[in-house]
Scaffold this motif. Structure first.
Motif, mmCIF file in Angstrom:
data_model
loop_
_atom_site.group_PDB
_atom_site.id
_atom_site.type_symbol
_atom_site.label_atom_id
_atom_site.label_comp_id
_atom_site.label_asym_id
_atom_site.label_seq_id
_atom_site.Cartn_x
_atom_site.Cartn_y
_atom_site.Cartn_z
ATOM 1 N N GLY A 49 0.819 -1.216 0.000
ATOM 2 C CA GLY A 49 0.000 0.000 0.000
ATOM 3 C C GLY A 49 0.847 1.258 0.000
ATOM 4 O O GLY A 49 0.555 2.224 -0.713
ATOM 5 N N ILE A 50 1.925 1.243 0.805
ATOM 6 C CA ILE A 50 2.833 2.396 0.823
ATOM 7 C C ILE A 50 3.513 2.554 -0.531
ATOM 8 O O ILE A 50 3.667 3.676 -1.048
ATOM 9 C CB ILE A 50 3.881 2.232 1.939
ATOM 10 N N ALA A 51 3.939 1.434 -1.128
ATOM 11 C CA ALA A 51 4.596 1.492 -2.431
ATOM 12 C C ALA A 51 3.680 2.074 -3.496
ATOM 13 O O ALA A 51 4.123 2.821 -4.376
ATOM 14 C CB ALA A 51 5.050 0.091 -2.850
ATOM 15 N N ALA A 52 2.394 1.755 -3.409
ATOM 16 C CA ALA A 52 1.453 2.200 -4.446
ATOM 17 C C ALA A 52 0.937 3.605 -4.203
ATOM 18 O O ALA A 52 0.743 4.379 -5.154
ATOM 19 C CB ALA A 52 0.275 1.226 -4.521
ATOM 20 N N HIS A 53 0.703 3.976 -2.950
ATOM 21 C CA HIS A 53 -0.002 5.226 -2.660
ATOM 22 C C HIS A 53 0.728 6.166 -1.710
ATOM 23 O O HIS A 53 0.235 7.265 -1.454
ATOM 24 C CB HIS A 53 -1.383 4.908 -2.066
ATOM 25 N N TYR A 76 11.970 -0.610 1.849
ATOM 26 C CA TYR A 76 11.394 -1.713 1.076
ATOM 27 C C TYR A 76 10.277 -1.252 0.142
ATOM 28 O O TYR A 76 10.295 -1.588 -1.050
ATOM 29 C CB TYR A 76 10.908 -2.810 2.033
ATOM 30 N N PRO A 77 9.287 -0.479 0.624
ATOM 31 C CA PRO A 77 8.273 -0.009 -0.332
ATOM 32 C C PRO A 77 8.857 0.863 -1.438
ATOM 33 O O PRO A 77 8.346 0.857 -2.561
ATOM 34 C CB PRO A 77 7.277 0.765 0.541
ATOM 35 N N ALA A 78 9.929 1.609 -1.148
ATOM 36 C CA ALA A 78 10.567 2.400 -2.202
ATOM 37 C C ALA A 78 11.180 1.488 -3.268
ATOM 38 O O ALA A 78 11.096 1.778 -4.476
ATOM 39 C CB ALA A 78 11.640 3.306 -1.596
ATOM 40 N N LEU A 79 11.793 0.394 -2.846
ATOM 41 C CA LEU A 79 12.345 -0.569 -3.808
ATOM 42 C C LEU A 79 11.243 -1.224 -4.638
ATOM 43 O O LEU A 79 11.378 -1.408 -5.855
ATOM 44 C CB LEU A 79 13.157 -1.635 -3.068
ATOM 45 N N VAL A 80 10.139 -1.569 -3.972
ATOM 46 C CA VAL A 80 9.011 -2.166 -4.693
ATOM 47 C C VAL A 80 8.456 -1.176 -5.703
ATOM 48 O O VAL A 80 8.160 -1.535 -6.856
ATOM 49 C CB VAL A 80 7.920 -2.610 -3.702
ATOM 50 N N THR A 85 7.654 0.524 -11.311
ATOM 51 C CA THR A 85 7.784 1.625 -12.268
ATOM 52 C C THR A 85 8.602 1.214 -13.486
ATOM 53 O O THR A 85 8.284 1.591 -14.618
ATOM 54 C CB THR A 85 8.434 2.850 -11.591
ATOM 55 N N LEU A 86 9.647 0.419 -13.253
ATOM 56 C CA LEU A 86 10.576 0.071 -14.327
ATOM 57 C C LEU A 86 10.201 -1.212 -15.062
ATOM 58 O O LEU A 86 10.766 -1.499 -16.124
ATOM 59 C CB LEU A 86 11.994 -0.064 -13.762
ATOM 60 N N THR A 87 9.290 -1.989 -14.506
ATOM 61 C CA THR A 87 8.921 -3.268 -15.106
ATOM 62 C C THR A 87 7.393 -3.374 -15.172
ATOM 63 O O THR A 87 6.687 -2.594 -14.529
ATOM 64 C CB THR A 87 9.473 -4.451 -14.284
ATOM 65 N N PRO A 88 6.869 -4.365 -15.891
ATOM 66 C CA PRO A 88 5.417 -4.556 -15.932
ATOM 67 C C PRO A 88 4.866 -5.337 -14.742
ATOM 68 O O PRO A 88 3.669 -5.632 -14.696
ATOM 69 C CB PRO A 88 5.223 -5.358 -17.230
ATOM 70 N N ALA A 93 4.174 -9.271 -7.076
ATOM 71 C CA ALA A 93 5.314 -9.878 -7.764
ATOM 72 C C ALA A 93 6.581 -9.064 -7.549
ATOM 73 O O ALA A 93 7.674 -9.617 -7.350
ATOM 74 C CB ALA A 93 5.012 -10.013 -9.250
ATOM 75 N N ALA A 94 6.453 -7.732 -7.573
ATOM 76 C CA ALA A 94 7.617 -6.880 -7.342
ATOM 77 C C ALA A 94 8.144 -7.051 -5.920
ATOM 78 O O ALA A 94 9.361 -7.091 -5.693
ATOM 79 C CB ALA A 94 7.251 -5.420 -7.598
ATOM 80 N N GLY A 95 7.220 -7.156 -4.959
ATOM 81 C CA GLY A 95 7.629 -7.357 -3.579
ATOM 82 C C GLY A 95 8.393 -8.657 -3.402
ATOM 83 O O GLY A 95 9.410 -8.709 -2.696
ATOM 84 N N LEU A 96 7.929 -9.717 -4.049
ATOM 85 C CA LEU A 96 8.630 -10.998 -3.977
ATOM 86 C C LEU A 96 9.988 -10.920 -4.667
ATOM 87 O O LEU A 96 10.979 -11.463 -4.164
ATOM 88 C CB LEU A 96 7.779 -12.095 -4.613
ATOM 89 N N LEU A 97 10.053 -10.247 -5.812
ATOM 90 C CA LEU A 97 11.324 -10.123 -6.528
ATOM 91 C C LEU A 97 12.356 -9.396 -5.672
ATOM 92 O O LEU A 97 13.516 -9.832 -5.576
ATOM 93 C CB LEU A 97 11.110 -9.381 -7.842
ATOM 94 N N VAL A 98 11.950 -8.302 -5.035
ATOM 95 C CA VAL A 98 12.873 -7.557 -4.172
ATOM 96 C C VAL A 98 13.337 -8.431 -3.019
ATOM 97 O O VAL A 98 14.538 -8.493 -2.710
ATOM 98 C CB VAL A 98 12.202 -6.276 -3.636
ATOM 99 N N ALA A 99 12.410 -9.140 -2.382
ATOM 100 C CA ALA A 99 12.763 -9.971 -1.237
ATOM 101 C C ALA A 99 13.679 -11.114 -1.647
ATOM 102 O O ALA A 99 14.669 -11.413 -0.959
ATOM 103 C CB ALA A 99 11.498 -10.515 -0.577
ATOM 104 N N TRP A 100 13.389 -11.768 -2.765
ATOM 105 C CA TRP A 100 14.209 -12.904 -3.197
ATOM 106 C C TRP A 100 15.607 -12.453 -3.603
ATOM 107 O O TRP A 100 16.593 -13.116 -3.265
ATOM 108 C CB TRP A 100 13.529 -13.630 -4.352
#
Length: 372
Positions: A49-53, A76-80, A85-88, A93-100
């Motif tokens: 929610g923070i990442a989106a809004h 973390y929300p800034a990374l997400v 922003t840079l990918t579709p 999915a972005a949150g999981l990619l950052v964490a992994w």
């Protein structure tokens, strides 16, 4: 990447992929979606929610229970947000990619520290043990612990190799990742103070002073920003946490809950939490006896103190200890000695840990239905 480091990272990835497979199979078997459970549950929803809004969401339950997203640190929300922003990719999915990705970086940092202190075999064992902790399923979820551990590991490695600017900068970023991220700054400051004392009468390099000054800026800056937003610069953030039910009370709340647990029992997750935290205390004693470097002792000690002395969600304490990887160093050394003397015994131990980790991880994510 050196072969030994690649082997350690490969073992870690294998452990986590097998754990994911067990979670996925359990979820599908109960009619649930594994990636929704991993990427959009509990705290993950707040971060997304923070990442989106941005910040601004507050849930009112009663006057003494108000949940504000200001309790969650911004890195973390800034990374997400950057990934979406840079990918579709969507938020989950972005949150999981950052964490992994962060978990992989953290595993490399753990290997580097273990290898520097005790050799490549211990570095590999340290990474494997971290990936097979009972609650290591969190490393596969859209949570912040992998980010904190990655920054902490490389900051501590920079301290051990006397790269003070890197140590301070990474500690500042760690302080922006989680409330207990200030443990990294504490470790850097303690190491810097010890080095200054050791050099008394001799010139102290500017990089040491600069690194020490940088270390607390991330955590302190966010706490002051929240405080200013709440109209109380020094106490506003802690008021937000208190309204979530989280405060440092020297363990009074936890002891009260443990008494309830012993007298009346409860779900499996709670006694398991008690066992994991008790094991953390024992491992810290072993780390002290092992004469570990000061920054590792301070970092692990602060994380353990927060887990022991904080009240709030009792079942979250193992997650709070997940970044305290130096606690595993005595076990890693013991595992290497066992593997050299009795390889079959070491194989049985690793297999048992894997079974516990995968089964308990699936239980936590799919069955327990409790905040992690």
């Amino acid at each position: 990447m050196p072969t030994a480091a690649a082997t350690a990272l490969g073992l870690f990835a294998t452990a986590r992929l097998l754990g994911l497979a067990v979670v996925a199979g359990t979820a599908w078997g109960t009619g649930q979606r594994p990636f929704a459970l991993l990427g959009r549950s509990w705290d993950s929803l707040w971060y997304l929610g923070i990442a989106a809004h941005g910040y601004g969401r507050t849930l009112y339950f009663r006057p003494t229970v108000i949940h504000s997203d200001l309790a969650f640190f911004p890195l973390y929300p800034a990374l997400v947000r950057t990934v979406t922003t840079l990918t579709p990719l969507g938020g989950g999915a972005a949150g999981l990619l950052v964490a992994w990705c962060a978990a992989g970086v953290a595993a490399c940092g753990l290997y580097a520290i273990g290898a520097r202190l005790h050799g490549r075999a211990v570095g590999t064992a340290l990474v494997l043990l971290w990936g097979l902790l009972p609650h290591s399923v969190v490393l596969s979820m859209a949570y912040t612990e992998p980010v904190l551990t990655a920054l902490a590991a490389w900051s501590l490695y920079a301290v051990l190799s006397e790269r003070w600017l890197w140590a301070g900068a990474l500690a500042a970023l760690a302080g922006l990742s989680r409330p207990n991220g200030f443990a990294v700054a504490a470790a850097v400051l303690a190491a810097a103070a010890h080095e200054i004392w050791r050099r008394r009468g001799r010139k102290v390099p500017h990089s040491l002073w600069t690194g020490a000054a940088l270390a607390p800026l991330g955590w302190g800056g966010y706490v002051l920003w929240v405080g200013r937003r709440k109209g109380d610069p020094l106490g506003g953030y802690f008021t937000v946490q208190r309204l979530w039910g989280s405060r440092f009370d020297l363990g009074h709340g936890s002891l009260h809950f443990i008494r309830h647990l012993l007298l009346h029992g409860d779900r499996f997750v709670f006694p398991m939490t008690m066992v994991i935290v008790a094991a953390g205390v024992l491992l810290y004693a072993l780390l002290i006896a092992d004469r570990a470097p000061l920054p590792l002792l301070v970092y692990s000690g602060v994380l353990l103190l927060i887990a022991l002395g904080g009240s709030g969600f009792f079942e979250s304490k193992p997650r709070f200890l997940l970044p305290a990887f130096p606690l595993l160093l005595p076990l890693a050394r013991a595992l290497v000695r066992t593997a050299r003397a009795r390889p079959w015994h070491a194989t049985v131990v690793v297999g048992a840990l894997a079974g516990l980790s995968f089964a308990y991880g699936a239980y936590l994510v799919v069955v327990a239905h409790t905040p992690l």
